[in-house]
Design a protein around this motif. Structure first.
Motif, PDB file in Angstrom:
ATOM      1  N   ALA A 332       0.601  -1.371  -0.097  1.00  0.00           N
ATOM      2  CA  ALA A 332       0.449  -0.355   0.491  1.00  0.00           C
ATOM      3  C   ALA A 332       1.007   1.107  -0.319  1.00  0.00           C
ATOM      4  CB  ALA A 332      -1.002  -0.190   1.368  1.00  0.00           C
ATOM      5  N   GLN A 333       2.100   1.374   0.207  1.00  0.00           N
ATOM      6  CA  GLN A 333       3.329   2.297   0.382  1.00  0.00           C
ATOM      7  C   GLN A 333       3.152   2.502  -1.418  1.00  0.00           C
ATOM      8  OE1 GLN A 333       3.336   4.222   2.974  1.00  0.00           O
ATOM      9  NE2 GLN A 333       1.427   3.221   3.927  1.00  0.00           N
ATOM     10  N   THR A 341      -4.995   2.924  -7.064  1.00  0.00           N
ATOM     11  CA  THR A 341      -6.243   3.162  -6.246  1.00  0.00           C
ATOM     12  C   THR A 341      -7.122   3.779  -6.619  1.00  0.00           C
ATOM     13  OG1 THR A 341      -5.697   2.781  -3.932  1.00  0.00           O
ATOM     14  CG2 THR A 341      -7.481   4.225  -4.053  1.00  0.00           C
ATOM     15  N   THR A 379      -7.585   1.968   3.516  1.00  0.00           N
ATOM     16  CA  THR A 379      -7.035   2.614   2.332  1.00  0.00           C
ATOM     17  C   THR A 379      -7.780   2.715   1.368  1.00  0.00           C
ATOM     18  OG1 THR A 379      -6.614   0.126   0.968  1.00  0.00           O
ATOM     19  CG2 THR A 379      -4.881   1.508   2.351  1.00  0.00           C
TER      20      THR A 379
END
Length: 454
Positions: A332-333, A341, A379
């Motif tokens: 996710a980083q 996304t 997220t």
């Protein structure tokens, strides 16, 4: 550098799937693949490994700490229900009612009752397997269809769709959205009924085809098939056996019923229950465990040892799930995940469909519905709430979406089930894949259509 990062991200994902398919320990695999993603994406090495992977918002130990009590309570309850033979009693009651020839129905219904009542999936598989072998031999049904029935009853509608279930999949959205375990009840009931109907229609069709082709039951090399007399020894009456399951659901349901009746106003207990989406179902499972110990002599002799072993049984599933989530936290980083996304949230699709695509993709990447759901909530939930999707609808639809592509061949639960039943992916994954991937995906899409029309 961006191109190298994307290649590294895809390589890390592919490596995780490859290692899982080869039965490499998933905790080790998650750490190794996280290192691949960190190095190739130029992420801060020490911070990513010691902070993001472990104690960040999506860190492995953050997840493990948050959900330890629920995992432990579920595993203890499952251990008690298994060792007391209460789970066997419920299945045997179905045998007497439906007949051994309806082995697939009995397997699905027994697994569904146990998992909806809070017994963890792995315990259900172990509890059902000896009885399942006897049923398969009586009805001359191939073991591959038994795998499909196990997966349908224990790993689909009772985990993600049916309102009220104390499963981790139903609890995770409550922490982010402020909903309760009964969020989106009509959507959940519709989707759950559709999963059950489609799954059983498929399994029964395959049973008829196998019978016509002369394909029957063949035991594995380590299978020991007990007779029904042996299975029924020291088994409590089914009415007693089902009481702890009913108690779990009643305890979880009590705060909502009290609120609906107006009796919950000013009640400290009801306020506490509504504010503790993880602790309250854990308390329900612990209470049911104590009642089961009081009811069943088989576990009354050494209750603390049984509960201790149950707690121990929770550690590996919890840490395996947590490690996959830690890997997802590293992913996710990356710039690649940020681009994904933006692409999904900014697509021209209706928000319900794009969030289905997002949750399905993340769960498929991690091979874990709970892991994918946790990553989605951390997220992606806020953008969809901002688009006007109600929290209850988001809760139910995303929980259901997480339970589709999570069951691709690298899924840890699928690998464990095939190992227990002594079958290979080649022999049994077709049936498992249909009932745990295709059926939930179709049912979730139909539920999304219903949500958009209402």
């Amino acid at each position: 550098m961006v191109m190298l990062g994307m290649i590294g991200l895809l390589a890390g994902l592919a490596l995780l799937i490859w290692l899982a398919l080869r039965d490499v320990n998933i905790i080790f695999a998650a750490v190794l693949c996280a290192l691949v993603v960190i190095v190739t994406n130029g992420l801060p090495f020490a911070e990513s490994l010691m902070q993001t992977f472990t104690i960040g918002e999506l860190g492995a130990f953050t997840f493990a700490g948050r959900f330890f009590l629920l995992f432990a309570a579920g595993a203890v309850f499952g251990k008690i229900m298994g060792d007391s033979h209460a789970a066997t009693s419920i299945a045997m009651a179905l045998v007497r009612r439906l007949g051994a020839h309806r082995a697939l129905w009995i397997t699905v219904l027994a697994c569904a009752l146990l998992t909806y009542g809070g017994v963890v999936v792995f315990v259900v598989i172990f509890a059902m397997y000896p009885l399942g072998l006897r049923l398969l031999k009586e009805a001359d049904i191939p073991k591959r269809l038994f795998c499909g029935a196990l997966a349908l009853g224990a790993g689909t509608f009772t985990l993600t769709a049916l309102p009220g279930t104390p499963s981790i999949h139903n609890v995770i959205p409550t922490l982010k959205l402020g909903t309760d375990l009964f969020a989106g009840p009509l959507l959940g009931l519709f989707g759950g009924a559709l999963m059950l109907a489609m799954g059983m229609a498929y399994l029964e069709r395959e049973r008829v085809k196998a019978q016509a082709a002369g394909e029957g039951f063949e035991p594995g090399p380590r299978d020991i098939i007990p007779d029904f007399a042996t299975i029924e020894q020291d088994v409590p009456h089914w009415a007693l056996a089902i009481l702890p399951l009913a108690l779990v659901i009643a305890t979880i349901l009590a705060p909502r019923l009290a609120d609906m009746a107006g009796a919950g106003e000013g009640s400290a207990i009801i306020a506490f229950a509504n504010s503790q989406p993880v602790l309250w179902p854990s308390i329900a499972l612990i209470l049911a465990s104590l009642v089961a110990i009081a009811l069943f002599p088989a576990v009354r002799r050494a209750p603390l040892q049984t509960m201790g072993l149950g707690t121990q049984d929770a550690i590996m599933p919890l840490m395996a799930t947590a490690a996959v989530i830690g890997f997802g936290g590293v992913v996710a980083q990356t710039q690649g995940f940020a681009a994904f996304t933006d692409l999904v949230v900014g697509s021209a699709l209706p928000p319900e469909l794009s969030m289905f695509a997002a949750a399905s993709t993340v769960s498929g990447i991690t091979g874990s519905s709970s892991g994918g759901l946790q990553i989605f909530m951390a997220t992606l939930a806020d953008p969809y709430l901002a688009q006007g999707v109600s929290p209850e609808e988001l809760h139910r639809l995303v929980a259901m979406a997480s339970g589709g592509f999570d069951s691709l061949p690298h899924c840890g639960a699928v690998i464990a089930m095939l190992t227990i039943t002594q079958l290979t992916h080649k022999q049994a994954y077709k049936e498992v894949g249909v009932v745990t991937v295709i059926v939930p995906v179709v049912a979730t899409l139909a539920t999304i259509v219903l949500a958009m029309l209402t």
